[in-house]
Design an enzyme around this catalytic site. Structure first.
Site, PDB file in Angstrom:
ATOM      1  N   CYS A 226      47.678  27.966  45.581  1.00 38.41           N
ATOM      2  CA  CYS A 226      46.364  28.598  45.373  1.00 38.41           C
ATOM      3  C   CYS A 226      45.878  29.179  46.698  1.00 38.41           C
ATOM      4  O   CYS A 226      45.292  30.257  46.758  1.00 38.41           O
ATOM      5  CB  CYS A 226      45.337  27.577  44.878  1.00 38.41           C
TER       6      CYS A 226
ATOM      7  N   HIS B 295      43.732  32.400  48.243  1.00 37.87           N
ATOM      8  CA  HIS B 295      42.304  32.070  48.170  1.00 37.87           C
ATOM      9  C   HIS B 295      41.755  31.261  49.334  1.00 37.87           C
ATOM     10  O   HIS B 295      40.806  30.520  49.166  1.00 37.87           O
ATOM     11  CB  HIS B 295      42.012  31.345  46.851  1.00 37.87           C
TER      12      HIS B 295
ATOM     13  N   ARG C 184      41.384  31.815  33.313  1.00 34.99           N
ATOM     14  CA  ARG C 184      41.808  32.643  34.443  1.00 34.99           C
ATOM     15  C   ARG C 184      42.793  31.881  35.342  1.00 34.99           C
ATOM     16  O   ARG C 184      43.759  32.436  35.853  1.00 34.99           O
ATOM     17  CB  ARG C 184      40.598  33.110  35.269  1.00 34.99           C
TER      18      ARG C 184
ATOM     19  N   CYS D 163      46.493  32.819  36.663  1.00 36.21           N
ATOM     20  CA  CYS D 163      46.903  32.741  38.075  1.00 36.21           C
ATOM     21  C   CYS D 163      48.276  32.081  38.174  1.00 36.21           C
ATOM     22  O   CYS D 163      49.175  32.578  38.855  1.00 36.21           O
ATOM     23  CB  CYS D 163      45.931  31.887  38.885  1.00 36.21           C
TER      24      CYS D 163
END
Lengths: 139, 180
Positions: free
Chosen positions: A56, A60, A104, A108
């Protein structure tokens, strides 16, 4: 995924979001299970795996980043986390439906070339707990 | 919706009643979750229970290799530099240079691979060639405006030269920083 039908979850989340308009994002971090979720969620956020070697954090944990032309929120910052958290649920034209942040996240992971994230799974809860807590941090 | 993370908002009493109803529901959900416990403290068990293999995206993909393990240190946690240095050397040592000394392949075919973002997703057809998905993170051809910026711009990269010292630099940049 595209073509799925919406469920009661989307309807419930939409109602709760409407009722929460303007409220402070402030998930509790008092129960031991909540703290455990946070710790696990943070570990998952940085867990690199899959043929494209993504976590992630790859997308991000920095600001002003994007994949192709898609802007990526910095979920380690208060503003980025709050903006991303507060933008869900959302009506997606491509879906013709209101979708949740969990939906969502599943997409991802598909783009990360990982197996399919299960809705309502531990991973989703842990990630949501970390995300919510980042919104609160330094608030 | 536009939730204000900085603070709440004062509404009329009707809206407040509805807000309370919503808040009661959230408390109810929280209580329902209080009895819920994480299946295991072990991240592997959480991943195992949270993901399901789909088409070509198998569960084996969640297994980390040695580089991924050392590069997954959470924020603020120190990366094991000694292990990282060893892995870096292993990667560089494993490089097999072309025996015929020809380093430049079919660049037009390469451009097509670079521009193809499909491949390896559970939603992709495994019988079709995988793309490199390079534009997701890098700028390459000046003609392609839809490029990401997670990686450095590689526009004009080939023009830096094909000499052996330059090739060594390319290899080092591509393989020498496994946590990037």
């Amino acid at each position: 995924m595209r073509g799925d039908l919406g469920t009661e979850i989307e309807a419930l989340v939409t109602w709760l979001a409407a009722e929460s308009e303007g409220a402070t994002i402030a998930p509790e971090q008092t129960h031991p299970a909540e703290r455990e979720m946070y710790a696990l969620g943070e570990e998952i956020f940085f867990y690199r795996a899959g043929p494209h070697d993504f976590s992630c954090a790859t997308c991000h944990e920095q600001s002003e980043m994007r994949i192709r032309l898609q802007s990526l929120p910095d979920l380690t910052s208060h503003t980025g986390a709050a903006d991303a958290w507060g933008s869900w649920p959302a009506y997606r034209i491509s879906q013709g439906l209101v979708r949740t942040m969990g939906w969502r996240m599943r997409d991802c992971f598909r783009q990360q070339r990982w197996p399919e994230l299960q809705m309502g799974s531990d991973d989703q809860h842990c990630a949501a707990n970390v995300h919510g807590s980042e919104c609160r941090r330094r608030a | 919706m536009a939730v204000n993370a900085a603070g709440g908002r004062d509404d009329g009493s009707g809206a407040e009643t509805m807000r309370l109803a919503g808040a009661t529901m959230i408390v109810g959900l929280s209580l329902a979750c209080a009895s819920w416990t994480i299946a295991s403290q072990d991240i592997a068990a959480v991943l195992e229970s949270s993901f399901v293999a789909k088409n070509q995206a198998t569960m084996a993909r969640l297994q980390q290799d040695a580089v991924q393990k050392v590069c997954s240190a959470p924020r603020g946690a120190p990366v094991d530099e000694a292990v990282l240095s060893e892995l870096r050397q292993q990667r560089l040592d494993a490089v097999v240079l072309p025996a015929d000394g020809v380093y430049l392949g079919d660049w037009q075919r390469g451009a097509a691979v670079a521009g193809n973002g499909r491949g390896l997703q559970s939603s992709d057809d495994p019988t079709k060639p995988n793309g490199g998905n390079c534009y997701a993170c890098h700028q390459l051809s000046p003609d392609e405006v839809a490029y990401g910026n997670l990686g450095p711009s590689l526009t004009g990269y080939g023009a830096r030269g094909q000499s052996e010292p330059m090739l060594a630099v390319h290899l080092d940049q591509a393989l020498g920083y496994p946590c990037l």
